[in-house]
Design an enzyme around this catalytic site. Structure first.
Site, PDB file in Angstrom:
ATOM      1  CG  LEU A  31       9.625 -17.070  -3.420  1.00 20.24           C
ATOM      2  CD1 LEU A  31       9.392 -17.250  -1.922  1.00 20.24           C
ATOM      3  CD2 LEU A  31      10.188 -15.662  -3.675  1.00 20.24           C
ATOM      4  CG  ASP A  51      -2.151   0.859   1.055  1.00 22.34           C
ATOM      5  OD1 ASP A  51      -2.371   1.366  -0.063  1.00 22.34           O
ATOM      6  OD2 ASP A  51      -2.890   1.034   2.038  1.00 22.34           O
ATOM      7  CG  HIS A 106      -0.132   1.941  -9.486  1.00 25.10           C
ATOM      8  ND1 HIS A 106      -0.367   1.590  -8.170  1.00 25.10           N
ATOM      9  CD2 HIS A 106      -1.210   2.687  -9.864  1.00 25.10           C
ATOM     10  CE1 HIS A 106      -1.533   2.095  -7.775  1.00 25.10           C
ATOM     11  NE2 HIS A 106      -2.062   2.773  -8.786  1.00 25.10           N
TER      12      HIS A 106
HETATM   13  C1  IPE Z   1      -5.479  -2.864  -0.357  1.00 22.51           C
HETATM   14  O1  IPE Z   1      -5.114  -1.541  -0.537  1.00 22.51           O
HETATM   15  C2  IPE Z   1      -5.505  -3.582  -1.675  1.00 22.51           C
HETATM   16  C3  IPE Z   1      -4.218  -3.811  -2.305  1.00 22.51           C
HETATM   17  C4  IPE Z   1      -3.058  -3.536  -1.789  1.00 22.51           C
HETATM   18  C5  IPE Z   1      -4.272  -4.435  -3.602  1.00 22.51           C
HETATM   19  P1  IPE Z   1      -6.217  -0.391  -0.726  1.00 22.51           P
HETATM   20  O2  IPE Z   1      -5.457   0.860  -0.840  1.00 22.51           O
HETATM   21  O3  IPE Z   1      -7.129  -0.747  -1.822  1.00 22.51           O
HETATM   22  O4  IPE Z   1      -7.013  -0.494   0.651  1.00 22.51           O
HETATM   23  P2  IPE Z   1      -7.877   0.591   1.420  1.00 22.51           P
HETATM   24  O5  IPE Z   1      -8.876   1.144   0.434  1.00 22.51           O
HETATM   25  O6  IPE Z   1      -6.940   1.663   1.918  1.00 22.51           O
HETATM   26  O7  IPE Z   1      -8.502  -0.153   2.558  1.00 22.51           O
HETATM   27  C1  IPE Z   2      -1.461   0.121  -3.474  1.00 21.78           C
HETATM   28  O1  IPE Z   2      -1.270   1.484  -3.529  1.00 21.78           O
HETATM   29  C2  IPE Z   2      -1.681  -0.485  -4.850  1.00 21.78           C
HETATM   30  C3  IPE Z   2      -3.054  -0.956  -5.088  1.00 21.78           C
HETATM   31  C4  IPE Z   2      -4.041  -0.939  -4.239  1.00 21.78           C
HETATM   32  C5  IPE Z   2      -3.329  -1.484  -6.423  1.00 21.78           C
HETATM   33  P1  IPE Z   2      -2.485   2.497  -3.575  1.00 21.78           P
HETATM   34  O2  IPE Z   2      -2.844   2.735  -5.004  1.00 21.78           O
HETATM   35  O3  IPE Z   2      -3.592   2.023  -2.720  1.00 21.78           O
HETATM   36  O4  IPE Z   2      -1.808   3.795  -2.956  1.00 21.78           O
HETATM   37  P2  IPE Z   2      -2.442   4.824  -1.927  1.00 21.78           P
HETATM   38  O5  IPE Z   2      -3.013   4.026  -0.787  1.00 21.78           O
HETATM   39  O6  IPE Z   2      -3.496   5.582  -2.669  1.00 21.78           O
HETATM   40  O7  IPE Z   2      -1.291   5.666  -1.503  1.00 21.78           O
HETATM   41 MG    MG Z   3      -4.091   2.292  -0.770  1.00 18.43          MG
END
Ligand code: IPE
Ligand code: IPE
Ligand code: MG
Length: 230
Positions: free
Chosen positions: A127, A16, A33
């Protein structure tokens, strides 16, 4: 840093903070990303070095479909590129790739690549990398219950349900890592994390390094796990 005798066999990661990482740098979310994909590579290499057996990455949740279409398209393209890369590298590395998640509504060309890659790496002995893709725990549990019904099992045991999860042979993670300072599961591995140790770090996923993984594993090695006993 010593990595101790109590090494987790399986580490699951909620990656995240890609968007916030990009925002801090005045870059589009897609740049976050892309940088996140590089962190996945680093983490795989670091886990191999440590001798971890299973590494699960939460790549796209069933709830992530609610993001803007442009971001979803970007993530699907990145995913496709990643699958292509693993396919090319399958000749020279020893990674076994598994996918965990609902197939619908992933596009057919992506599903074909997934099937090709999982077949190509099925015999690998290194792995195991599990990509949780279009994954949601509630969907997984509901799908498992529907399979139990279809199979006519009226008094299911835990083993019966476990056998109908998306990846029934993957052991429960001993350690779950979430980056970016958020402290929640976001519909990830609800069944499998019943006794998992959680590790939260403020590091944003694109910055996650070998050192961060070692720190999490080191922290895990100091935990006392009781499983409800004394
Ligand atoms: C969780 O992250 C999903 C992934 C890492 C793929 P999100 O960014 O979607 O989660 P929330 O919305 O903060 O709970
Ligand atoms: C995690 O990073 C990747 C996915 C959920 C696909 P985010 O896209 O949720 O990044 P933030 O949470 O907005 O910083
Ligand atoms: Mg996120």
């Amino acid at each position: 840093m010593s990595t101790s005798h109590t090494l987790p066999r399986h580490i699951a990661i909620i990656m995240d903070g890609n968007g916030r990482w990009a925002k801090q740098k005045n870059l589009p979310r897609s740049a976050g990303h892309n940088a996140g994909a590089k962190a996945v590579e680093r983490t795989i290499r670091a886990a191999e070095k440590l001798g971890i057996e299973f590494l699960t990455f939460y790549a796209f949740s069933t709830e992530n479909w609610s993001r803007p279409q442009e971001e979803i398209n970007g993530l699907m393209n990145l995913l496709e590129k990643t699958l292509d890369k693993y396919m090319r590298e399958a000749k020279t590395n020893n990674l076994r790739i598994l996918i965990s998640g609902r197939r619908e509504p992933l596009p057919p060309h992506l599903l074909a690549k997934i099937d090709q890659l999982t077949a190509e790496t099925a015999h690998k002995t290194g792995l195991t990398v599990v990509l949780a893709l279009n994954y949601g725990s509630r969907a997984e549990l509901l799908d498992a219950v529907q399979k139990l019904v279809q199979d006519g099992i009226k008094n299911p045991t835990q083993a019966d349900l476990q056998a109908r999860l998306y990846q029934p042979t993957v052991p429960d993670p001993e350690l779950l890592i979430r980056t970016s300072g958020e402290k929640r599961l976001s519909n990830f591995l609800l069944w499998q994390c019943a006794y998992t140790e959680f590790y939260f770090t403020d590091t944003l996923w694109p910055d996650f390094s070998e050192k961060d993984l070692s720190a999490a594993v080191e922290d895990f090695s100091r935990r006392t796990r009781r499983f409800g006993g004394l």
